[in-house]
Enzyme design. Structure first.
Site, mmCIF file in Angstrom:
data_model
loop_
_atom_site.group_PDB
_atom_site.id
_atom_site.type_symbol
_atom_site.label_atom_id
_atom_site.label_comp_id
_atom_site.label_asym_id
_atom_site.label_seq_id
_atom_site.Cartn_x
_atom_site.Cartn_y
_atom_site.Cartn_z
ATOM 1 N N LYS A 35 74.236 17.310 81.172
ATOM 2 C CA LYS A 35 74.133 16.746 79.819
ATOM 3 C C LYS A 35 74.206 17.876 78.786
ATOM 4 O O LYS A 35 74.128 19.056 79.138
ATOM 5 C CB LYS A 35 72.818 15.973 79.676
ATOM 6 C CG LYS A 35 71.574 16.819 79.870
ATOM 7 C CD LYS A 35 70.314 15.981 79.789
ATOM 8 C CE LYS A 35 69.069 16.839 80.028
ATOM 9 N NZ LYS A 35 67.822 16.076 79.866
ATOM 10 N N TYR A 259 67.754 40.830 55.208
ATOM 11 C CA TYR A 259 67.155 39.959 54.212
ATOM 12 C C TYR A 259 65.646 40.159 54.128
ATOM 13 O O TYR A 259 64.945 40.184 55.141
ATOM 14 C CB TYR A 259 67.441 38.488 54.535
ATOM 15 C CG TYR A 259 68.845 38.049 54.196
ATOM 16 C CD1 TYR A 259 69.286 38.031 52.880
ATOM 17 C CD2 TYR A 259 69.717 37.647 55.199
ATOM 18 C CE1 TYR A 259 70.575 37.622 52.570
ATOM 19 C CE2 TYR A 259 71.004 37.237 54.890
ATOM 20 C CZ TYR A 259 71.433 37.226 53.580
ATOM 21 O OH TYR A 259 72.711 36.816 53.280
#
Length: 368
Positions: A35, A259
């Site tokens: 899956k 950042y």
């Protein structure tokens, strides 16, 4: 020239891991769970490789995933682990010769109202204590008897009990013991065939090995257990998320990187910039110190992950330069291995989320 980030998928490692699952449970049929696009690895290619390794059936989450496998030429039985989501799907289930889990009364009633040309294969879900999907033990017995009597809709020889463990990964779990006891009681009462062993149970709970097991994440080289793998068991990483240094910055002490300036250099430093970021699926929650491999040697993340890039401290690697290989997880070209599970601990998550989170813009390269 293409961006250097790629997810290499080692199909030989995938087949090795499937053989490990099979050797751990030699009397069980081992359904390979593929899956979520084979946990991010590419379902069609992985299914073909697993079929070569002897996988007799596959497990998926939805009809759409099953259709993609049939379109890719996969002929083995495919089990819909959550069953149908709408009664209108039953015609496609029949046409594609799929197996289905029934976990709710609406699914049961839709099935019994349907008139297939031939009986369908159904696995009935027992809620053994996880309380997610399935029927309580008493309700399960009633539904089992209804399905067993529905000869025109249900292939009674294919009817199985399926359940799911919430804590098979934990060495000492009261919940696991209670769930297994519940499963045993229902199994013994009905004399039914069962499928309950997921990856951790396949690895460490041999008592649960039954007519069918359904190994999942272990096939891709991730260890689902709370502790180490059992003695003598070795899983190979299937995905290597591989990139390169695209720049090197030489900085003085106390300079900010990335950042917000979360990371500051402790002294004169060399910072490598890697072509990979959260826009590719690398987890933005990775903390400073999260390991990567640069030319096969560990180097720590230095600063926040940005969308397309991340930064690592390569001060201890004087030979590292633009073009040096960077492995975010998996096996480097030098043979060094960085486990996706280790990286996941630095991101406060699990290996499953990193593997399934690698985004489509990262090309998959299938290797033998």
């Amino acid at each position: 020239m293409a961006r250097p980030l790629v997810a290499d998928i080692d199909l030989k490692a995938l087949r090795h891991n499937y053989r490990v699952a099979s050797e751990l449970a030699p009397t069980s049929a081992n359904m390979a769970v593929i899956k979520a696009d084979a946990y991010g690895h590419g379902a069609a290619n992985c299914a073909r490789a697993l079929a070569e390794a002897g996988a007799p059936a596959f497990g998926v989450a939805s009809l759409e995933e099953a259709i993609a496998l049939r379109d890719a030429g996969i002929s083995q039985p495919i089990l819909l682990l959550e069953g149908i989501f709408d009664a209108g799907e039953l015609a496609r289930v029949e046409m594609l010769d799929l197996w289905q889990v029934v976990h709710s009364d609406w699914q049961l009633e839709a099935l019994l109202a349907y008139r297939p040309a031939r009986p369908l294969t159904v696995w009935l879900k027992l809620d053994s204590g996880m309380h997610r999907l399935g029927f309580t033990p008493e309700a399960f017995v009633v539904r089992w008897e209804r399905l067993a009597a529905a000869g025109t809709q249900v292939a009674t020889e294919g009817l199985h009990l399926i359940s799911h463990f919430a804590s098979a990964d934990q060495a000492r779990s009261v919940q696991f013991a209670a769930q297994w006891s519940t499963i045993e009681q229902v199994r013994d009462r009905l004399g039914c065939r069962i499928c309950v062993a997921n990856s951790p149970a396949t690895l460490a709970r041999p008592a649960t090995h039954a007519a069918w097991n359904r190994p999942g994440v272990m096939l891709y080289g991730s260890n689902p257990l709370d502790g180490a793998l059992p003695v003598g068991v070795s899983l190979d990483p299937v995905m290597t998320l591989r990139s390169r240094l695209i720049a090197v910055q030489t900085l003085e002490a106390d300079e900010p990187v990335g950042y917000g300036g979360r990371f500051r250099t402790a002294g004169p430093s060399r910072i490598g910039i890697v072509a990979a970021g959260y826009g590719d699926g690398y987890d933005r929650h990775a903390v400073d110190g999260t390991p990567v491999l640069v030319d096969g040697v560990r180097a720590p993340l230095a600063g926040r992950v940005s969308m397309d890039m991340l930064t690592v401290d390569i001060s201890h690697l004087p030979a590292a330069k633009v073009g040096s290989e960077v492995v975010l997880w998996g096996r480097s070209s030098t043979g060094s291995v960085l486990s996706v599970d280790e990286v996941a601990t630095h991101c406060d998550t699990i290996g499953y989320t990193l593997l399934t989170g690698v985004l489509p813009r990262v090309p998959r390269r299938f290797l033998e």
